[in-house]
Design an enzyme around this catalytic site. Structure first.
Site, PDB file in Angstrom:
ATOM      1  N   HIS A 199      32.025  35.682  45.173  1.00  0.00           N
ATOM      2  CA  HIS A 199      30.643  35.189  45.205  1.00  0.00           C
ATOM      3  C   HIS A 199      30.006  35.476  46.561  1.00  0.00           C
ATOM      4  O   HIS A 199      29.511  34.596  47.252  1.00  0.00           O
ATOM      5  CB  HIS A 199      30.589  33.689  44.893  1.00  0.00           C
ATOM      6  N   ARG A 232      25.474  34.483  37.013  1.00  0.00           N
ATOM      7  CA  ARG A 232      26.303  33.295  36.856  1.00  0.00           C
ATOM      8  C   ARG A 232      27.347  33.571  35.790  1.00  0.00           C
ATOM      9  O   ARG A 232      27.074  34.252  34.790  1.00  0.00           O
ATOM     10  CB  ARG A 232      25.451  32.088  36.426  1.00  0.00           C
ATOM     11  N   GLU A 250      34.922  28.898  39.569  1.00  0.00           N
ATOM     12  CA  GLU A 250      35.109  29.406  40.948  1.00  0.00           C
ATOM     13  C   GLU A 250      35.089  28.248  41.959  1.00  0.00           C
ATOM     14  O   GLU A 250      34.409  27.234  41.723  1.00  0.00           O
ATOM     15  CB  GLU A 250      34.014  30.440  41.261  1.00  0.00           C
ATOM     16  N   ASP A 306      31.300  39.023  40.601  1.00  0.00           N
ATOM     17  CA  ASP A 306      31.110  38.257  41.837  1.00  0.00           C
ATOM     18  C   ASP A 306      31.019  36.763  41.542  1.00  0.00           C
ATOM     19  O   ASP A 306      30.884  35.953  42.452  1.00  0.00           O
ATOM     20  CB  ASP A 306      29.831  38.724  42.560  1.00  0.00           C
ATOM     21  N   ILE A 361      16.139  40.703  41.298  1.00  0.00           N
ATOM     22  CA  ILE A 361      17.449  41.341  41.551  1.00  0.00           C
ATOM     23  C   ILE A 361      17.692  42.461  40.545  1.00  0.00           C
ATOM     24  O   ILE A 361      18.148  43.552  40.907  1.00  0.00           O
ATOM     25  CB  ILE A 361      18.564  40.281  41.533  1.00  0.00           C
ATOM     26  N   GLY A 368      14.367  40.722  36.600  1.00  0.00           N
ATOM     27  CA  GLY A 368      13.688  39.957  37.642  1.00  0.00           C
ATOM     28  C   GLY A 368      13.816  40.675  38.971  1.00  0.00           C
ATOM     29  O   GLY A 368      14.067  41.880  39.012  1.00  0.00           O
TER      30      GLY A 368
HETATM   31  C1  8YV Z   1      24.795  30.935  46.791  1.00  0.00           C
HETATM   32  C2  8YV Z   1      23.875  32.001  44.872  1.00  0.00           C
HETATM   33  O1  8YV Z   1      23.700  30.101  46.824  1.00  0.00           O
HETATM   34  O2  8YV Z   1      21.701  32.508  45.546  1.00  0.00           O
HETATM   35  C3  8YV Z   1      22.414  31.959  44.690  1.00  0.00           C
HETATM   36  O3  8YV Z   1      22.004  31.383  43.656  1.00  0.00           O
HETATM   37  O4  8YV Z   1      24.616  31.787  43.969  1.00  0.00           O
HETATM   38  C4  8YV Z   1      24.429  32.264  46.201  1.00  0.00           C
HETATM   39  O5  8YV Z   1      23.545  32.951  47.076  1.00  0.00           O
HETATM   40  C5  8YV Z   1      25.337  31.188  48.154  1.00  0.00           C
HETATM   41  O6  8YV Z   1      26.592  31.694  47.925  1.00  0.00           O
HETATM   42  C6  8YV Z   1      25.361  29.947  49.010  1.00  0.00           C
HETATM   43  O7  8YV Z   1      26.461  29.172  48.619  1.00  0.00           O
END
Ligand code: 8YV
Length: 320
Positions: A286, A239, A268, A263, A160, A158
């Site tokens: 993260h 994730r 977490e 990350d 990223i 995708g």
């Molecule tokens: C979190 C993320 O949203 O974009 C995502 O799905 O996991 C991160 O960018 C960000 O850490 C805000 O809490």
């Protein structure tokens, strides 16, 4: 931006940057649900007035919560991952869902490749080598690996995943990828693999860049780790659920794989203590999207989506 409709009430599930919260407060009445001492009692008394949920990619929006908000219209996710949101429950009630894609792609890809670089060039250990006096007392730091000698495998191509592959190419790494089908809009020398296992058999660095779904849970399992091998590295910026974390710890401890860059973690910010003594894993809190520039862009996109909803206009980045 102006809103033509009266202010609506938004349930805020987690903290945003103060500047983001201040901007949002101009358009909605924010209720800081995550600070409520008795959230169930609060919902029973006030749930009916909530029309918007303001959440984050790392937080859950489960059906039991949605069911207690009879007038919910929109779930705005501060993040690209919306796996925490019960989309079926939203679809069943025509509740719209938005996220914040694109603005964070580059920063997340930078962290993925940064963890690869740190591991294969031993940067974390080298810093300790200097600080601990070993350089002066024991001499040169041990040889590591040349990045151009490595094959990059991207699981999930995708936004990223593509950004990671483009960065890996700059290091001279051949690109392998696994996706639902071969891509027609990628360079001809990018090699398609039809599964995580097939990808692991052909690469050294396995980047996990998949959106988290029930189908991707533990897609990186012990078999995939064995196929990657003892010089291989797993990098996860997606994730934690996409990797069997218990099997990963076993593989890291046994040397079945050479290392990992993580990350995201199960449970977490509480990380399995088995990770802590390992010197073959790069641990990050993260922080993929955690730069001032990107978080400003994410906050702006959350706001733009909410204002578009309030004005009855087309949402900027809808998921549902
Ligand atoms: C979190 C993320 O949203 O974009 C995502 O799905 O996991 C991160 O960018 C960000 O850490 C805000 O809490």
């Amino acid at each position: 931006m102006t809103i033509k409709a009266p202010k609506k009430d938004a349930l805020q599930l987690g903290a945003y940057a103060p500047s983001d919260e201040e901007a949002l407060s101009q358009y909605v009445t924010l209720h800081r649900y995550f600070e409520e001492e008795n959230p169930d009692a609060w919902l029973s008394e006030h749930g009916a007035k909530i029309q918007i949920i303001a959440t984050r990619g790392d937080l859950a929006v489960p059906k039991p919560l949605i069911d207690q908000l009879p007038n919910l219209e929109l779930v705005a996710v501060y993040g690209v991952g919306f796996d925490g949101v019960d989309l079926d429950a939203c679809r069943a009630r025509n509740i719209r869902v938005t996220n914040t894609p694109d603005v964070l792609t580059d920063d997340v890809a930078d962290v993925a490749v940064g963890m690869m670089l740190a591991h294969y060039r031993g940067l974390v250990g080298a810093d300790a080598w200097v600080r601990g006096g070993q350089w002066a007392n024991e001499g040169a730091y041990p040889l590591k690996r040349s990045l151009k000698s490595l094959r990059a495998g991207v699981l999930g191509l995708g936004r990223i995943g593509r950004a990671i592959a483009q960065r890996a190419e700059v290091f001279g790494q051949p690109i392998f990828y696994a996706a639902s089908a071969p891509k027609t809009d990628v360079p001809g020398d990018w090699t398609y693999a039809d599964s995580a296992l097939a990808l692991a058999q052909q690469c050294d660095v396995l980047y996990v860049a998949l959106a988290a779904t029930p189908e991707t849970r533990h897609i990186v399992n012990a078999d995939v780790m064995r196929a990657l091998g003892s010089d291989g590295m797993i990098v996860n910026i997606s994730r934690a659920q996409n990797i069997d974390e218990s099997a990963l710890l076993d593989a890291l401890e046994a040397g079945t794989i050479g290392g990992a860059g993580l990350d995201v973690f199960e449970g977490e910010p509480h990380v399995d203590p088995r990770f802590l003594p390992l010197n073959n894993v790069v641990l990050q809190p993260h922080l993929g999207s955690a730069t001032a520039e990107t978080r400003a862009g994410m906050g702006r996109l959350v706001l733009d989506n909410i204002v578009a909803h309030l004005n009855g206009e087309t949402l900027i980045t809808p998921v549902v």
